[in-house]
Design a protein around this motif. Sequence first.
Motif, short mmCIF file in Angstrom:
data_model
loop_
_atom_site.label_atom_id
_atom_site.label_comp_id
_atom_site.label_asym_id
_atom_site.label_seq_id
_atom_site.Cartn_x
_atom_site.Cartn_y
_atom_site.Cartn_z
N UNK A 3 0.96 -1.17 0.00
CA UNK A 3 0.23 0.06 0.05
C UNK A 3 0.76 1.45 -0.08
N UNK A 4 0.51 2.17 -0.76
CA UNK A 4 1.46 3.37 -1.03
C UNK A 4 0.65 4.55 -0.89
N UNK A 5 1.32 5.48 -0.23
CA UNK A 5 1.10 7.01 -0.18
C UNK A 5 1.84 7.92 -1.05
N UNK A 6 1.50 8.93 -1.72
CA UNK A 6 2.26 9.67 -2.47
C UNK A 6 2.33 11.18 -2.10
N UNK A 7 3.38 11.65 -1.85
CA UNK A 7 3.29 13.10 -1.48
C UNK A 7 3.57 14.06 -2.67
N UNK A 8 3.24 15.35 -2.72
CA UNK A 8 3.13 16.19 -4.10
C UNK A 8 2.41 15.68 -5.12
N UNK A 9 1.13 15.15 -4.39
CA UNK A 9 0.21 14.44 -5.23
C UNK A 9 -0.29 15.35 -6.50
N UNK A 10 -0.28 16.47 -6.42
CA UNK A 10 -0.81 17.54 -7.54
C UNK A 10 0.35 18.00 -8.31
N UNK A 11 1.65 17.43 -8.03
CA UNK A 11 2.88 18.13 -8.84
C UNK A 11 2.84 17.11 -10.01
N UNK A 12 4.06 17.63 -10.99
CA UNK A 12 4.26 17.43 -12.27
C UNK A 12 4.59 15.56 -11.98
N UNK A 37 -3.11 24.07 2.24
CA UNK A 37 -3.63 25.29 1.40
C UNK A 37 -3.57 25.12 0.03
N UNK A 38 -3.28 23.95 -0.43
CA UNK A 38 -3.17 23.60 -1.84
C UNK A 38 -4.55 23.64 -2.31
N UNK A 39 -4.98 24.20 -3.49
CA UNK A 39 -6.38 24.36 -4.22
C UNK A 39 -7.05 22.88 -4.22
N UNK A 40 -6.16 21.93 -4.44
CA UNK A 40 -6.80 20.56 -4.72
C UNK A 40 -7.12 19.79 -3.71
N UNK A 41 -6.88 20.13 -2.40
CA UNK A 41 -6.99 19.33 -1.29
C UNK A 41 -8.29 18.89 -1.52
N UNK A 42 -8.69 17.40 -0.97
CA UNK A 42 -9.93 17.09 -0.84
C UNK A 42 -10.66 16.35 -2.20
N UNK A 43 -9.71 16.61 -3.15
CA UNK A 43 -10.05 16.24 -4.59
C UNK A 43 -9.52 14.49 -4.77
N UNK A 44 -10.14 13.91 -5.44
CA UNK A 44 -9.79 12.60 -5.76
C UNK A 44 -8.28 12.53 -6.62
N UNK A 45 -7.37 11.53 -5.65
CA UNK A 45 -5.87 11.74 -6.42
C UNK A 45 -5.97 11.22 -7.95
N UNK A 46 -6.80 10.26 -8.22
CA UNK A 46 -6.71 9.70 -9.42
C UNK A 46 -7.20 10.46 -10.43
N UNK A 47 -8.42 11.25 -10.03
CA UNK A 47 -9.00 12.19 -11.14
C UNK A 47 -8.20 13.39 -11.23
N UNK A 48 -7.26 13.95 -10.32
CA UNK A 48 -6.40 15.06 -10.37
C UNK A 48 -5.02 14.64 -11.35
N UNK A 49 -4.70 13.17 -10.97
CA UNK A 49 -3.67 12.79 -11.99
C UNK A 49 -4.03 12.34 -13.26
N UNK A 59 -5.05 14.74 0.91
CA UNK A 59 -5.10 15.31 2.20
C UNK A 59 -4.18 16.24 2.39
N UNK A 60 -3.92 17.02 3.52
CA UNK A 60 -3.00 17.83 4.01
C UNK A 60 -2.35 17.59 5.12
N UNK A 61 -2.54 16.25 5.61
CA UNK A 61 -1.94 15.75 6.67
C UNK A 61 -1.09 14.29 6.35
N UNK A 62 0.22 14.54 6.35
CA UNK A 62 0.96 13.12 5.99
C UNK A 62 0.57 12.09 7.16
N UNK A 63 0.33 12.22 8.42
CA UNK A 63 -0.03 11.27 9.39
C UNK A 63 -1.12 10.43 8.77
N UNK A 64 -2.09 11.37 8.49
CA UNK A 64 -3.54 10.75 7.91
C UNK A 64 -3.49 9.79 6.70
#
Length: 267
Positions: A3-12, A37-49, A59-64
């Motif tokens: 299971x994987x989490x990704x940071x910078x999820x909305x980045x290039x 504060x990133x405008x895409x917080x709360x959006x689905x990561x796959x849709x954004x990608x 999310x904006x919480x790494x622990x979460x």
Amino acid sequence: MIKIAVTGAAGRMGGRIITAVKETEGVELTGAVERAGHPLIGQDAGSVAGCGPLGVPILDSLDGALADADVLIDFTFPEVTLHNAEVCARLGKKLVTGSTGFTSEQREQMKRHAAAVPVVMAPNMSVGVNACFKLLKEAARILGDGFDVEIVELHHNKKKDSPSGTAVRMGQIVAEELGRDYDKVANFHREGMCGERTHEEIGMQTVRGGDIVGEHTVYFIGMGERIEITHRAMSRDMFARGAARAAAWTGDKGAGLYDMQDVLGLK
Ligand code: NAD
């Protein structure tokens, strides 16, 4: 399933990594993080990608985002990565990072975090570049001190660090093989009456413009002949696939600092 989490999820790179995780067997996305504060917080990561909804909100919480994850894939910036490595060490999560631009001191700090969990850290996750690293070592071994070494790298106009982490690693590999100290022989600047080139120096030049994904050429320049070893990245996808492969590889690894040469079995 890893299971994987990704940071910078909305980045290039974040978007390409989320897509690569979706397409790689044996791994699945369970968390995604962006800066507060990133405008895409709360959006689905796959849709954004752009690879379709995955049911994983940004999310904006790494622990979460790490709650259900085994591994964090982080392509951000050294200060962010150092913080994330500290969190991974505290929570016992593995880390794969492709961030570049670390100082020697920051690299030492990463080593300390890797004493607690496995950390794969590589300035370039492509198979081709890692093959080039091997070729460069061999070329330097064969050519020895008889050839001048110069490195030129090209990247897009949004890149923040120079020279690229890949160019630095290429310089270090050649310097090590030639018995030189990279920090002493790397020459980043020639202007005006700067004098003749010294025999030991390794010239490092950067070009920035447009949307160039990444190109690196190492020149071995002799008297009357020249060898050029070039890698050209045509898209970010092979970096992302390399990161997903590295995450899957960490499955049975103990704590320690690893690189892509370990992941690809090139050592
Ligand atoms: P980018 O600016 O497009 O993306 C970085 C993302 O990180 C941004 O969306 C930003 O909002 C986010 N971010 C910033 N602070 C954060 C935080 N505290 N928590 C979560 N997210 C945060 O940059 P990019 O082009 O994707 O490159 C990212 C890094 O990856 C750079 O260091 C680059 O050099 C490196 N890179 C490495 C490889 C490799 O193969 N190792 C390949 C390409 C790029």
